[in-house]
Design an enzyme around this catalytic site. Structure first.
Site, PDB file in Angstrom:
ATOM      1  N   GLY A  52       0.817  -1.197   0.000  1.00 27.43           N
ATOM      2  CA  GLY A  52       0.000   0.000   0.000  1.00 27.43           C
ATOM      3  C   GLY A  52       0.853   1.249   0.000  1.00 27.43           C
ATOM      4  CB  SER A  53      -0.024   4.720   0.745  1.00 26.36           C
ATOM      5  OG  SER A  53      -0.364   4.769   2.133  1.00 26.36           O
ATOM      6  CB  THR A  54       5.236   5.749   1.302  1.00 28.63           C
ATOM      7  OG1 THR A  54       5.727   5.032   0.155  1.00 28.63           O
ATOM      8  CG2 THR A  54       6.402   6.104   2.208  1.00 28.63           C
ATOM      9  CD  GLU A 114       5.551  -4.134  -4.155  1.00 32.04           C
ATOM     10  OE1 GLU A 114       4.458  -3.886  -4.720  1.00 32.04           O
ATOM     11  OE2 GLU A 114       6.317  -5.037  -4.500  1.00 32.04           O
ATOM     12  CB  CYS A 146       3.183   0.477  -6.453  1.00 32.29           C
ATOM     13  SG  CYS A 146       3.337  -1.278  -6.846  1.00 32.29           S
ATOM     14  N   GLY A 195       2.534   2.687   5.414  1.00 33.55           N
ATOM     15  CA  GLY A 195       3.653   1.800   5.725  1.00 33.55           C
ATOM     16  C   GLY A 195       4.486   2.315   6.883  1.00 33.55           C
TER      17      GLY A 195
END
Length: 517
Positions: free
Chosen positions: A259-261, A281, A315, A264
């Site tokens: 998913g998104s940073t 990831e 991504c 994360g």
């Protein structure tokens, strides 16, 4: 034994629930999914407190309803997985795991058209893309089945006189998998396969945007009789209570998140309290470096495809086009024209190149980013939200192309997750590398040149997990996927994937009739 509930698009879908064998005390039920076997295990489905609707982003119509999960379902699923890890032979029998994964691949393969069609309706991807996703997941499961038999041994040696040492990879325990809506089948299987191959039991949190697809996938899981009760548990969640429970639970040994940073980072911080293993990831901002000698007849269609695949919600979307100054005018004209001709349509439109983004709120968010970028860049192609005609009821967004001469601007630095590209000019190899490395992301990149050694030279200097040379988007279960910098850490696919879910235990024996040093 109970039959699996059938999907009814007019009624709420149900959370999978496992039921243990009958006993004099009755049945003790836990949320999860199991196979139906010959000794009395059965599968039922349970609801939760909230019923939500799944919306087709192509036209805004209701696909169906589903029960929404949360912390209660996650907690019950973790209990089931922890019990299965301790009480079944799953963790200790590679042959069982390999057989089960092979049967799971067969079961998924038999329902590829059905699941792909539902996924296209729920998340808007074109049907050829969802067919590729679900059928590709079948191959990834077969790779995992092979890994269960071939990657379960360590090393052995006599490390001193009479001292015998050997190592054995062991499953970490309960694995939590948190999957995104853009490719929920493939990106779930990418982690689920190696987790099961390693001998872990699993809890999977699936996204609400694809709830009815999730149910079909849970039915596939439940049909595999070789999977013991509680080994695989699935719940769907629209909110944010179940997933955080997985991250914080002492019973969960490893989390894999795609998913998104920003999310994360929050997961990494929360997981630090239990020091559990993490695989992340995260976001990407893939640069597409085009050198003067590149074959533009190949490059332009590839760059367009890198933007429209998955409706720009990938991504590895080719969101930054870096072009050498000598060919900038030519590429600018050709790319602008090509993007302007992209045909929009629903997932079942055979002529469509680009489907809708996930919902209208996302279309408006993307449009706001483009509008802001117009204040500091040159809009080569405005694109925008479709507001009239037969597609107006959906969440369609026409491609946008924005030329910028700085890398410290939001449209370059932030992941858009929609069909928007930046056009950036470089002067030489050093400038290309500097610009390519100018964001926090490091997931993927492409380099286009007729000189393969030059392309490799540049590729080696780009800080990223994957570099495609004279292509884009080529992935294989045979090789690892992962990122660096703000794109996360850990690897899935390839021979290292199973290691994300294993710990190494070392045994030492001493023959005391000999001296040891």
């Amino acid at each position: 034994m109970h039959h699996l509930a059938q999907l009814d698009l007019g009624q709420p879908g149900r959370q999978p629930q496992l039921a243990h064998p009958r006993s004099e005390e009755g049945r003790h039920r836990r949320t999860g999914v199991e196979g139906i076997d010959s000794v009395g295990h059965d599968v039922t489905w349970t609801g939760s407190g909230s019923v939500l609707e799944s919306i087709n982003p192509a036209d805004g119509t209701v696909v169906g309803s589903f029960y929404d999960g949360g912390e209660a379902e996650a907690s019950a699923a973790v209990d089931a997985a922890a019990a299965a890890f301790e009480t079944t032979e799953w963790a200790h029998t590679p042959s069982l795991r390999a057989t089960a994964l092979g049967r799971l691949a067969d079961a998924l393969e038999a329902r590829v058209p059905e699941i792909a069609a539902m996924l296209s309706r729920e998340n808007g991807k074109l049907l050829p893309e969802t067919l590729w996703e679900v059928s590709g997941a079948v191959g990834w499961l077969r790779y995992a089945a092979a890994s269960a038999r071939t990657q379960n041994a360590g090393r052995a040696a006599e490390t001193g006189p009479g001292q015998y040492t050997h190592s054995v990879p062991e499953p970490l325990g309960v694995a939590g998998i948190i999957s995104p809506w853009n490719s929920p089948i493939m990106l779930t299987v990418r982690a689920l396969g190696p987790a099961l191959a390693a001998g872990c039991t699993v809890v999977v949190k699936l996204p609400a945007q694809t709830a009815l697809t999730n149910e079909l996938f849970a039915q596939v899981l439940a049909s595999v009789t070789e999977i013991p009760p509680g080994v695989v548990n699935v719940f769907t969640e629209s909110g944010n209570t179940g997933a955080p429970f997985l991250v914080s639970s002492d019973e969960v040994a490893v989390i894999n998140y795609t998913g998104s940073t920003p999310v994360g980072r929050r997961i990494a911080a929360a997981a630090s309290t239990t020091l559990k293993r993490l695989g992340l990831e995260l976001g990407g901002k893939a640069p597409m470096v085009i050198l003067p000698d590149a074959d533009l007849d190949m490059v332009i269609p590839t760059v367009v495809q890198s933007l429209v695949l998955m409706n720009g919600q990938f991504c590895c979307t080719g969101s930054r086009v870096l072009v050498h100054r000598d060919i900038a005018d030519q590429v600018r004209t050709r790319l602008t024209d090509a993007l302007a001709q992209v045909r929009l349509g629903s997932g079942d439109d055979e002529k469509a190149q680009l489907g809708p983004v996930i919902d209208r709120a996302s279309a408006q968010r993307v449009d706001a980013m483009v509008e802001e970028a117009a204040s500091y860049g040159t809009v080569l192609l405005r694109g925008g939200v479709v507001t009239d005609g037969p597609l107006a009821a959906g969440a369609f967004y026409r491609p946008s192309l924005i030329e910028v001469d700085r890398t410290d601007v939001p449209i370059v630095q932030e992941e858009v997750f929609g069909p928007v590209q930046t056009f950036e000019i470089f002067d030489d190899e050093d400038d290309a590398v500097t610009k390519a490395n100018a964001t926090i992301y490091g997931l993927a990149a492409s380099v286009f040149s007729a000189d393969s050694m030059k392309a490799r030279r540049i590729a080696r200097r780009i800080r990223t997990g994957t570099v495609w040379i004279n292509t884009w988007g080529a992935i294989s279960e045979d090789f690892e996927e992962g990122g660096v910098k703000g794109s996360g850490y850990g690897y899935l696919c390839g021979p290292r994937a199973i290691e994300e879910f294993q710990a190494l235990k070392v045994y030492v024996e001493q023959d005391h009739t000999q001296s040891a040093h």
